[in-house]
Design a protein around this motif. Structure first.
Motif, PDB file in Angstrom:
ATOM      1  N   ALA A  34       0.848  -1.191   0.000  1.00  0.00           N
ATOM      2  CA  ALA A  34       0.000   0.000   0.000  1.00  0.00           C
ATOM      3  C   ALA A  34       0.881   1.238   0.000  1.00  0.00           C
ATOM      4  CB  ALA A  34      -0.898   0.002   1.238  1.00  0.00           C
ATOM      5  N   LYS A  35       0.243   2.372  -0.188  1.00  0.00           N
ATOM      6  CA  LYS A  35       0.914   3.675  -0.075  1.00  0.00           C
ATOM      7  C   LYS A  35       0.031   4.567   0.783  1.00  0.00           C
ATOM      8  CE  LYS A  35       3.449   4.023  -4.400  1.00  0.00           C
ATOM      9  NZ  LYS A  35       3.693   4.876  -5.567  1.00  0.00           N
ATOM     10  N   THR A  36       0.667   5.512   1.457  1.00  0.00           N
ATOM     11  CA  THR A  36      -0.105   6.503   2.183  1.00  0.00           C
ATOM     12  C   THR A  36      -0.719   7.484   1.188  1.00  0.00           C
ATOM     13  OG1 THR A  36       1.713   8.085   2.394  1.00  0.00           O
ATOM     14  CG2 THR A  36       1.505   6.425   4.150  1.00  0.00           C
ATOM     15  N   PRO A  64       5.466   4.410   0.238  1.00  0.00           N
ATOM     16  CA  PRO A  64       5.148   2.996   0.010  1.00  0.00           C
ATOM     17  C   PRO A  64       5.388   2.163   1.265  1.00  0.00           C
ATOM     18  CG  PRO A  64       7.244   3.538  -1.010  1.00  0.00           C
ATOM     19  CD  PRO A  64       6.698   4.811  -0.443  1.00  0.00           C
ATOM     20  N   GLY A  65       4.604   1.108   1.388  1.00  0.00           N
ATOM     21  CA  GLY A  65       4.770   0.207   2.525  1.00  0.00           C
ATOM     22  C   GLY A  65       3.883  -1.018   2.389  1.00  0.00           C
ATOM     23  N   GLU A  66       3.584  -1.616   3.526  1.00  0.00           N
ATOM     24  CA  GLU A  66       2.771  -2.834   3.581  1.00  0.00           C
ATOM     25  C   GLU A  66       1.765  -2.703   4.716  1.00  0.00           C
ATOM     26  OE1 GLU A  66       6.436  -5.811   2.297  1.00  0.00           O
ATOM     27  OE2 GLU A  66       6.041  -5.451   4.420  1.00  0.00           O
ATOM     28  N   VAL A  67       0.577  -3.259   4.506  1.00  0.00           N
ATOM     29  CA  VAL A  67      -0.446  -3.287   5.552  1.00  0.00           C
ATOM     30  C   VAL A  67      -0.515  -4.702   6.106  1.00  0.00           C
ATOM     31  CG1 VAL A  67      -2.901  -3.018   6.083  1.00  0.00           C
ATOM     32  CG2 VAL A  67      -1.783  -1.427   4.501  1.00  0.00           C
ATOM     33  N   TYR A  68      -0.444  -4.798   7.429  1.00  0.00           N
ATOM     34  CA  TYR A  68      -0.518  -6.074   8.139  1.00  0.00           C
ATOM     35  C   TYR A  68      -1.699  -6.070   9.086  1.00  0.00           C
ATOM     36  CZ  TYR A  68       4.129  -7.372   6.565  1.00  0.00           C
ATOM     37  OH  TYR A  68       5.206  -7.714   5.795  1.00  0.00           O
ATOM     38  N   GLU A  90      -3.050   7.099  13.713  1.00  0.00           N
ATOM     39  CA  GLU A  90      -3.798   6.704  12.526  1.00  0.00           C
ATOM     40  C   GLU A  90      -3.321   7.543  11.345  1.00  0.00           C
ATOM     41  OE1 GLU A  90      -8.020   6.815  13.202  1.00  0.00           O
ATOM     42  OE2 GLU A  90      -7.961   4.830  14.112  1.00  0.00           O
ATOM     43  N   ILE A  91      -3.154   6.877  10.207  1.00  0.00           N
ATOM     44  CA  ILE A  91      -2.762   7.555   8.980  1.00  0.00           C
ATOM     45  C   ILE A  91      -3.762   7.194   7.886  1.00  0.00           C
ATOM     46  CG2 ILE A  91      -0.305   7.693   9.527  1.00  0.00           C
ATOM     47  CD1 ILE A  91      -0.822   5.211   7.043  1.00  0.00           C
ATOM     48  N   THR A  92      -3.771   7.993   6.846  1.00  0.00           N
ATOM     49  CA  THR A  92      -4.678   7.754   5.726  1.00  0.00           C
ATOM     50  C   THR A  92      -3.887   7.132   4.579  1.00  0.00           C
ATOM     51  OG1 THR A  92      -5.964   9.687   6.377  1.00  0.00           O
ATOM     52  CG2 THR A  92      -6.324   8.832   4.143  1.00  0.00           C
ATOM     53  N   LEU A  93      -4.427   6.043   4.055  1.00  0.00           N
ATOM     54  CA  LEU A  93      -3.803   5.390   2.911  1.00  0.00           C
ATOM     55  C   LEU A  93      -4.296   6.019   1.612  1.00  0.00           C
ATOM     56  CD1 LEU A  93      -4.026   1.697   4.141  1.00  0.00           C
ATOM     57  CD2 LEU A  93      -2.056   3.233   4.239  1.00  0.00           C
ATOM     58  N   GLU A  94      -3.596   5.721   0.531  1.00  0.00           N
ATOM     59  CA  GLU A  94      -3.904   6.277  -0.784  1.00  0.00           C
ATOM     60  C   GLU A  94      -5.357   6.021  -1.194  1.00  0.00           C
ATOM     61  OE1 GLU A  94      -1.003   6.498  -4.525  1.00  0.00           O
ATOM     62  OE2 GLU A  94      -1.702   4.477  -4.108  1.00  0.00           O
ATOM     63  N   ASN A  95      -5.899   4.851  -0.794  1.00  0.00           N
ATOM     64  CA  ASN A  95      -7.273   4.509  -1.179  1.00  0.00           C
ATOM     65  C   ASN A  95      -8.315   5.036  -0.193  1.00  0.00           C
ATOM     66  OD1 ASN A  95      -7.020   2.847   1.034  1.00  0.00           O
ATOM     67  ND2 ASN A  95      -7.275   0.922  -0.090  1.00  0.00           N
ATOM     68  N   GLY A  96      -7.890   5.834   0.798  1.00  0.00           N
ATOM     69  CA  GLY A  96      -8.818   6.420   1.759  1.00  0.00           C
ATOM     70  C   GLY A  96      -8.994   5.612   3.036  1.00  0.00           C
TER      71      GLY A  96
END
Length: 140
Positions: A34-36, A64-68, A90-96
């Motif tokens: 995923a990406k932020t 860029p990173g990974e979601v676990y 909490e952070i927001t990912l590229e897809n919301g």
């Protein structure tokens, strides 16, 4: 039957797949790469010991990173292994979507003038570039 509580965590540093602290995730489940959202900056903290990310109102990038998916026990262990001054947020990912990530205080980054590596393409790309530079220098 009740589901075991879990947390979705965005990893973008030394616990990424192939990085030295990946074992700190224990047997957490990799959900996806995923990406932020483009709301963050990435810095190299303490001579590349770990990344420092923070949210910014301007000039943000997608990291860029990974979601676990981690159990609460895995999450507590991961947080306990993080370097000083890092904190979960909490952070927001590229897809919301929203996930938890370990951030680093912007004030400490500025105070210590840690280099901004946002343009390099993520922590793994930065560490690979560092390694290549070291190998090149050792051959000279």
């Amino acid at each position: 039957m009740s589901k075991i509580p879990s947390k979705f965590v965005f990893i973008c540093g030394s616990a990424l797949t192939g990085q030295p602290d990946h074992q700190n995730l224990q047997s957490a489940t990799l959900i996806r790469e995923a990406k932020t959202a483009p709301l963050y900056r990435l810095h190299s903290v303490k001579d590349g010991w770990h990344p420092g990310i923070y949210e910014t109102a301007e000039n943000g990038i997608s990291i860029p990173g990974e979601v676990y998916e981690l159990t609460l026990e895995q999450y507590e262990y991961l947080v306990s292994t993080e370097p000083p001054d890092m904190y979960p947020e909490e952070i927001t990912l590229e897809n919301g979507e929203v996930a938890t990530a370990m951030l680093y205080p912007k004030a400490l980054i500025e105070e210590n003038n840690y280099p901004d590596i946002s343009h390099i393409g993520g922590w793994a790309a930065y560490k690979k570039q560092q390694q290549q530079t070291e190998q090149k220098q050792s051959k000279e």
